[in-house]
Scaffold this motif. Structure first.
Motif, PDB file in Angstrom:
ATOM      1  N   UNK A  74       0.832  -1.208   0.000  1.00 32.87           N
ATOM      2  CA  UNK A  74       0.000   0.000   0.000  1.00 32.87           C
ATOM      3  C   UNK A  74       0.868   1.261   0.000  1.00 32.87           C
ATOM      4  N   UNK A  75       2.175   1.085  -0.036  1.00 27.70           N
ATOM      5  CA  UNK A  75       3.123   2.206  -0.010  1.00 27.70           C
ATOM      6  C   UNK A  75       2.916   3.102  -1.234  1.00 27.70           C
ATOM      7  N   UNK A  76       2.950   4.402  -1.028  1.00 28.51           N
ATOM      8  CA  UNK A  76       2.755   5.350  -2.130  1.00 28.51           C
ATOM      9  C   UNK A  76       4.074   5.854  -2.693  1.00 28.51           C
ATOM     10  N   UNK A  77       5.149   5.731  -1.920  1.00 30.61           N
ATOM     11  CA  UNK A  77       6.449   6.172  -2.407  1.00 30.61           C
ATOM     12  C   UNK A  77       7.075   5.056  -3.245  1.00 30.61           C
ATOM     13  N   UNK A  78       8.071   5.402  -4.081  1.00 32.29           N
ATOM     14  CA  UNK A  78       8.780   4.359  -4.839  1.00 32.29           C
ATOM     15  C   UNK A  78       9.398   3.324  -3.901  1.00 32.29           C
ATOM     16  N   UNK A  79       9.354   2.084  -4.305  1.00 33.34           N
ATOM     17  CA  UNK A  79       9.767   0.967  -3.448  1.00 33.34           C
ATOM     18  C   UNK A  79      11.277   0.795  -3.403  1.00 33.34           C
ATOM     19  N   UNK A  80      11.756   0.376  -2.226  1.00 34.31           N
ATOM     20  CA  UNK A  80      13.170   0.063  -2.020  1.00 34.31           C
ATOM     21  C   UNK A  80      13.343  -1.447  -1.866  1.00 34.31           C
ATOM     22  N   UNK A  81      14.518  -1.929  -2.221  1.00 31.36           N
ATOM     23  CA  UNK A  81      14.784  -3.369  -2.195  1.00 31.36           C
ATOM     24  C   UNK A  81      14.672  -3.964  -0.797  1.00 31.36           C
ATOM     25  N   UNK A  82      14.986  -3.166   0.228  1.00 27.93           N
ATOM     26  CA  UNK A  82      15.048  -3.702   1.601  1.00 27.93           C
ATOM     27  C   UNK A  82      13.680  -3.838   2.266  1.00 27.93           C
ATOM     28  N   UNK A  83      12.638  -3.260   1.680  1.00 30.30           N
ATOM     29  CA  UNK A  83      11.328  -3.324   2.335  1.00 30.30           C
ATOM     30  C   UNK A  83      10.754  -4.741   2.277  1.00 30.30           C
ATOM     31  N   UNK A  84       9.924  -5.074   3.253  1.00 30.52           N
ATOM     32  CA  UNK A  84       9.245  -6.365   3.243  1.00 30.52           C
ATOM     33  C   UNK A  84       8.166  -6.348   2.168  1.00 30.52           C
ATOM     34  N   UNK A  85       8.144  -7.380   1.341  1.00 27.18           N
ATOM     35  CA  UNK A  85       7.151  -7.439   0.269  1.00 27.18           C
ATOM     36  C   UNK A  85       6.223  -8.624   0.487  1.00 27.18           C
ATOM     37  N   UNK A  86       4.969  -8.438   0.118  1.00 22.58           N
ATOM     38  CA  UNK A  86       3.968  -9.484   0.244  1.00 22.58           C
ATOM     39  C   UNK A  86       3.068  -9.425  -0.989  1.00 22.58           C
ATOM     40  N   UNK A  87       3.559  -9.938  -2.128  1.00 19.29           N
ATOM     41  CA  UNK A  87       2.822  -9.810  -3.391  1.00 19.29           C
ATOM     42  C   UNK A  87       1.440 -10.439  -3.303  1.00 19.29           C
ATOM     43  N   UNK A  88       0.495  -9.809  -3.989  1.00 16.88           N
ATOM     44  CA  UNK A  88      -0.870 -10.361  -3.960  1.00 16.88           C
ATOM     45  C   UNK A  88      -1.119 -11.316  -5.109  1.00 16.88           C
ATOM     46  N   UNK A  89      -0.340 -11.243  -6.194  1.00 20.44           N
ATOM     47  CA  UNK A  89      -0.599 -12.157  -7.324  1.00 20.44           C
ATOM     48  C   UNK A  89       0.412 -13.309  -7.325  1.00 20.44           C
ATOM     49  N   UNK A  90       0.041 -14.388  -7.996  1.00 17.62           N
ATOM     50  CA  UNK A  90       0.856 -15.607  -8.014  1.00 17.62           C
ATOM     51  C   UNK A  90       2.222 -15.342  -8.628  1.00 17.62           C
ATOM     52  N   UNK A  91       2.261 -14.608  -9.717  1.00 17.44           N
ATOM     53  CA  UNK A  91       3.540 -14.321 -10.380  1.00 17.44           C
ATOM     54  C   UNK A  91       4.490 -13.580  -9.443  1.00 17.44           C
ATOM     55  N   UNK A  92       3.984 -12.558  -8.751  1.00 16.62           N
ATOM     56  CA  UNK A  92       4.799 -11.820  -7.800  1.00 16.62           C
ATOM     57  C   UNK A  92       5.309 -12.703  -6.671  1.00 16.62           C
ATOM     58  N   UNK A  93       4.425 -13.580  -6.151  1.00 19.95           N
ATOM     59  CA  UNK A  93       4.832 -14.511  -5.084  1.00 19.95           C
ATOM     60  C   UNK A  93       5.944 -15.436  -5.568  1.00 19.95           C
ATOM     61  N   UNK A  94       5.805 -15.916  -6.816  1.00 16.45           N
ATOM     62  CA  UNK A  94       6.798 -16.848  -7.342  1.00 16.45           C
ATOM     63  C   UNK A  94       8.134 -16.155  -7.604  1.00 16.45           C
ATOM     64  N   UNK A  95       8.103 -14.922  -8.054  1.00 15.67           N
ATOM     65  CA  UNK A  95       9.351 -14.189  -8.269  1.00 15.67           C
ATOM     66  C   UNK A  95      10.050 -13.902  -6.933  1.00 15.67           C
ATOM     67  N   UNK A  96       9.273 -13.586  -5.917  1.00 13.69           N
ATOM     68  CA  UNK A  96       9.852 -13.385  -4.576  1.00 13.69           C
ATOM     69  C   UNK A  96      10.494 -14.684  -4.082  1.00 13.69           C
ATOM     70  N   UNK A  97       9.795 -15.793  -4.256  1.00 12.73           N
ATOM     71  CA  UNK A  97      10.329 -17.091  -3.838  1.00 12.73           C
ATOM     72  C   UNK A  97      11.598 -17.438  -4.624  1.00 12.73           C
ATOM     73  N   UNK A  98      11.604 -17.106  -5.916  1.00 15.09           N
ATOM     74  CA  UNK A  98      12.779 -17.381  -6.748  1.00 15.09           C
ATOM     75  C   UNK A  98      13.984 -16.588  -6.254  1.00 15.09           C
ATOM     76  N   UNK A  99      13.766 -15.324  -5.914  1.00 16.65           N
ATOM     77  CA  UNK A  99      14.855 -14.501  -5.367  1.00 16.65           C
ATOM     78  C   UNK A  99      15.431 -15.153  -4.115  1.00 16.65           C
ATOM     79  N   UNK A 100      14.548 -15.552  -3.214  1.00 20.41           N
ATOM     80  CA  UNK A 100      14.976 -16.120  -1.937  1.00 20.41           C
ATOM     81  C   UNK A 100      15.740 -17.422  -2.140  1.00 20.41           C
ATOM     82  N   UNK A 101      15.196 -18.294  -2.993  1.00 17.76           N
ATOM     83  CA  UNK A 101      15.835 -19.596  -3.239  1.00 17.76           C
ATOM     84  C   UNK A 101      17.200 -19.420  -3.901  1.00 17.76           C
ATOM     85  N   UNK A 102      17.267 -18.519  -4.884  1.00 19.45           N
ATOM     86  CA  UNK A 102      18.525 -18.319  -5.611  1.00 19.45           C
ATOM     87  C   UNK A 102      19.601 -17.733  -4.709  1.00 19.45           C
TER      88      UNK A 102
END
Length: 286
Positions: free
Chosen positions: A112-140
């Motif tokens: 819900x953040x209105x400012x441009x996003x930073x890499x260090x913020x906690x993310x909680x994607x609402x769509x499947x693609x976003x969730x999978x990309x987050x998981x891919x980052x973590x796994x890699x």
């Protein structure tokens, strides 16, 4: 003269990967296997490819990026987007290759953040693609801390490279200019839009980055309607052609804009979205 560095590109039949292969052809020894040659979900096959080709640099752009398809077939897209990415990162460690993972600004879709996003913020994607990309980052990054995960924004080109490729923001806009109707853009949707050619050119610096996550694309601080309106105004195009779409994202306004500071601190810069769009617009006969 020394031996060419070896560059392994996955997803080279796609929009981004195809342009990477074309741009760096001749400068690097490129291997861009088709899906029939490399099944990234098969760890043993990935290992064999790395053992035989011995890449110095890996650009992993293969993915199921159709967000609707990910929603429809999450198990299949997980295998490719997450398991496949993990296999590429793990093999990169084993064979001492620098690995670039193409992630996405969609990881910010649940914020819900209105400012441009930073890499260090906690993310909680609402769509499947976003969730999978987050998981891919973590796994890699877990398996390969030297991996560079690039959160790509929405990309466009002024030219069509492959007849099979889907249209994009700029070419859709250009087609709309040939019609007589009003071109409507959302007021509740904010995101960066990047010239893919800038993204391709900057990769040479990107594979020298320390391991971690980076916002990789053009900054923008305007909603989609404001973005196009500013572009039209600067180009002297007819702003009467533009209208506001106030329905899209009305219940859940979206902001995928990314803060580029971390990337800039590492010597990589992108044009702002409007600046790049205006430059592209000036190339068009109008």
């Amino acid at each position: 003269m020394g031996t060419m560095r070896r560059l392994l590109i996955t997803g080279a039949s796609g929009f981004f990967g195809g342009r990477i292969r074309k741009y760096y052809s001749g400068k690097y020894d490129i291997y861009a296997p088709a899906r029939s040659e490399l099944d990234i979900t098969d760890a043993q096959q990935v290992d064999t490819i790395f053992r035989e080709y011995r890449p110095d640099i890996v650009i992993h752009s293969a993915a199921v990026s159709d967000t609707a398809l990910c929603e429809k077939e999450p198990a299949r897209s997980w295998k490719i987007n997450v398991d496949g990415s993990r296999n590429m990162a793990a093999a990169s460690v084993a064979y001492h290759a620098k690995c670039l993972l193409c992630s996405s600004d969609q990881v910010y879709s649940g914020s819900a953040r209105r400012e441009p996003h930073c890499e260090a913020e906690n993310v909680n994607p609402w769509n499947v693609y976003g969730k999978q990309k987050k998981a891919a980052e973590e796994e890699c990054l877990e398996r390969n801390p030297d991996c560079v995960a690039l959160r790509l924004s929405w990309m466009y080109d002024t030219e069509t490279v492959s007849p099979r490729e889907h249209s994009d923001f700029f070419r859709t806009l250009h087609s709309g200019l040939r019609t007589t109707g009003i071109l409507r853009y959302p007021v509740n949707d904010m995101r960066g839009i990047t010239d893919v050619n800038e993204a391709v050119r900057n990769l040479e610096k990107a594979w020298e980055l320390p391991g971690g996550i980076y916002n990789y694309g053009s900054p923008n601080d305007k909603n989609m309607y404001e973005t196009v309106l500013t572009m039209f105004t600067e180009l002297g195009w007819d702003t009467e052609r533009l209208g506001k779409n106030e329905e899209a994202f009305a219940e859940n306004p979206r902001n995928l804009c990314m803060n580029p500071q971390k990337l800039q601190n590492n010597g990589i810069a992108f044009s702002a979205t409007v600046e790049a769009l205006v430059r592209s617009g000036r190339q068009l006969p109008h």
